[in-house]
Enzyme design. Structure first.
Site, short mmCIF file in Angstrom:
data_model
loop_
_atom_site.label_atom_id
_atom_site.label_comp_id
_atom_site.label_asym_id
_atom_site.label_seq_id
_atom_site.Cartn_x
_atom_site.Cartn_y
_atom_site.Cartn_z
N ASP A 100 0.82 -1.20 0.00
CA ASP A 100 0.00 0.00 0.00
C ASP A 100 0.86 1.26 0.00
O ASP A 100 1.39 1.66 1.05
CB ASP A 100 -0.92 -0.02 1.24
CG ASP A 100 -1.78 1.21 1.32
OD1 ASP A 100 -2.40 1.43 2.37
OD2 ASP A 100 -1.81 1.97 0.33
C1 LIG Z 1 -12.25 -6.91 -0.62
C2 LIG Z 1 -11.83 -5.52 -0.87
N1 LIG Z 1 -12.28 -4.73 -1.83
O1 LIG Z 1 -11.64 -3.54 -1.82
C3 LIG Z 1 -10.77 -3.56 -0.80
C4 LIG Z 1 -9.83 -2.45 -0.44
C5 LIG Z 1 -10.88 -4.78 -0.18
C6 LIG Z 1 -10.11 -5.25 0.98
N2 LIG Z 1 -10.86 -5.26 2.21
C7 LIG Z 1 -12.22 -4.73 2.18
C8 LIG Z 1 -10.16 -4.80 3.41
C9 LIG Z 1 -9.43 -3.54 3.17
C10 LIG Z 1 -9.80 -2.26 3.47
C11 LIG Z 1 -8.73 -1.50 3.16
N3 LIG Z 1 -7.79 -2.31 2.70
N4 LIG Z 1 -8.22 -3.57 2.68
C12 LIG Z 1 -6.48 -1.87 2.31
C13 LIG Z 1 -6.14 -0.65 3.01
N5 LIG Z 1 -7.21 0.31 2.86
C14 LIG Z 1 -6.95 1.51 2.28
C15 LIG Z 1 -5.66 1.82 1.88
C16 LIG Z 1 -5.44 3.04 1.28
N6 LIG Z 1 -4.21 3.42 0.85
N7 LIG Z 1 -6.46 3.89 1.07
C17 LIG Z 1 -7.69 3.54 1.49
N8 LIG Z 1 -7.96 2.36 2.08
C18 LIG Z 1 -8.54 -0.06 3.30
#
Ligand SMILES: Cc1noc(C)c1CN(C)Cc1cc2n(n1)CCN(c1cc(N)ncn1)C2
Length: 394
Positions: A100
């Protein structure tokens, strides 16, 4: 008509006469060795192979001498490329982490989580690590843009990503994770690649994996070559693989004040339309799935998609799944980065409507060029003393 016995006898006879004749039974024998003249000798490389063979962290000077560079696969987590997961080894325990560039914490699902939050995930167990050193009293707590988050305790360990290995890397053990992470069972945590200034560990912020590894890389860079709904892409550390892009690389300055890979885009175009010059304050964020841009861009884009509209029940723009979507061009300096229209059909929404991969950045404070954009490009994250981003077509 041959009976079973006759056939079996005939087959046995056939095999015994055609099988490779066993080695001639004899006394001892010797084999003359032939020097492999192709092999270029290197003491450091031989020395380094020993550390890699036993998964031991290499001394810094040796890593620099042999290039602690590495490449790791980035596999789509689902059919829509919602996130990309990479195998990371912590003292030999391998987890699937979401790399990330929009955050700076390396955190993992662990045996310290309540059992209800562990289900389906690979867990890091510090008690099984010979190199684990707990940081007493250190804590972390992160909340992401979508409201998800996690928190816990901290230690250091040996972390290996592809061929890049570092010792003394801060590893943040989750003792609590939000429901979005619990249900995302393919995801065992995150590896932050933003700037260490936004690491959430208290009382002392910790370095990202890239910052820890940087001095032992051939070059202080990592690259992202993410793919659209197909074979895994790669993150490379320490080198820029010229086979992964076409044409030239366009570099742009990065403003690190907010801890992000933040830059100013130069404008946009929709389909074959003319390019609109406008300064767009954006971050390159592999941890965000979609593209979030100013309303002017979103409106201009979906104006070219018949049947597209803002659907409050979906929280974004949707359109008929049968629509042919125009490309979106985003300006990076003089370089026009083209996102193929098909990348902008993110996923089915409801009925025959699909959810757009381009949405409004309203309320965020800056634009986010997430995976829908990044997977259309070869991206260089240059962590030299003057950080910059590089983009190239592929
Ligand atoms: C399944 C699924 N679908 O789309 C995602 C994402 C997931 C993963 N899942 C829901 C869990 C999740 C939530 C997040 N992530 N993973 C990654 C980090 N997140 C970020 C990073 C950042 N730089 N900026 C904003 N949020 C939020």
């Amino acid at each position: 008509m041959y009976g079973f016995a006759q056939i079996a006898l005939a087959l046995a006879t056939f095999l015994s006469t055609t099988a490779a004749s066993p080695l001639r039974k004899s006394g001892n024998f010797s084999v003359v060795q032939k020097l492999n003249t192709q092999f270029v000798r290197s003491g450091p490389a031989a020395y380094a192979r020993a550390f890699k063979k036993f998964n031991k962290p290499m001394p810094h000077d040796l890593a620099v001498a042999t290039g602690n560079d590495g490449s790791v696969t980035a596999s789509p987590e689902d059919a829509y490329d919602s996130e990309y997961l990479c195998p990371v080894s912590i003292d030999g325990q391998t987890l699937a982490l979401d790399f990330d560039t929009g955050s700076a914490d390396l955190w993992v699902f662990s045996t310290s989580l309540p059992s209800s939050e562990q289900k389906g995930h690979t867990l890091f167990d510090p008690s099984k690590s010979t190199n684990w050193k707990a940081l007493s009293g250190y804590k972390w707590n992160i909340t992401y843009g979508d409201g998800s988050g996690a928190s816990g305790t901290v230690g250091t360990d040996v972390v290996t990503v592809g061929g890049t290995s570092v010792s003394g890397q801060a590893v943040e053990i989750a003792t609590k994770v939000s429901s979005a992470f619990v249900s995302d069972t393919a995801n065992d945590g995150l590896l932050g690649l933003a700037f260490s200034s936004i690491n959430t560990v208290t009382p002392k912020a910790q370095h990202t994996f890239f910052d820890t590894a940087k001095s032992s890389l051939s070059s202080p860079v990592f690259t992202a070559d993410l793919k659209h709904r197909q074979l895994p892409g790669t993150y490379d550390f320490g080198t820029i693989d010229s086979s992964k892009y076409t044409g030239t690389i366009t570099y742009i300055d990065v403003d690190t004040a907010n801890g992000f890979w933040e830059f100013t885009g130069s404008g946009y175009a929709v389909g074959s339309g003319s390019f609109v010059s406008s300064s767009i304050d954006a971050i390159a964020d592999t941890g965000t799935t979609l593209i979030y841009v100013p309303d002017a861009v979103v409106t201009a884009y979906y104006k070219q998609v018949s049947g597209a509209s803002y659907d409050s029940s979906q929280g974004g723009y949707t359109f008929p799944c049968s629509a042919t979507l125009p490309n979106l061009t985003l300006g990076i300096g003089s370089y026009h980065a083209v996102v193929p229209g098909q990348y902008i059909n993110y996923s089915p929404a409801s009925g025959s409507k699909c959810f757009g991969g381009v949405q409004s950045d309203s309320g965020i404070g800056f634009s986010i060029y997430g995976d829908v954009f990044l997977k259309s490009q070869f991206v260089i994250f240059d962590g030299s003393s003057t950080p910059r981003l590089g983009f190239a077509a592929k």
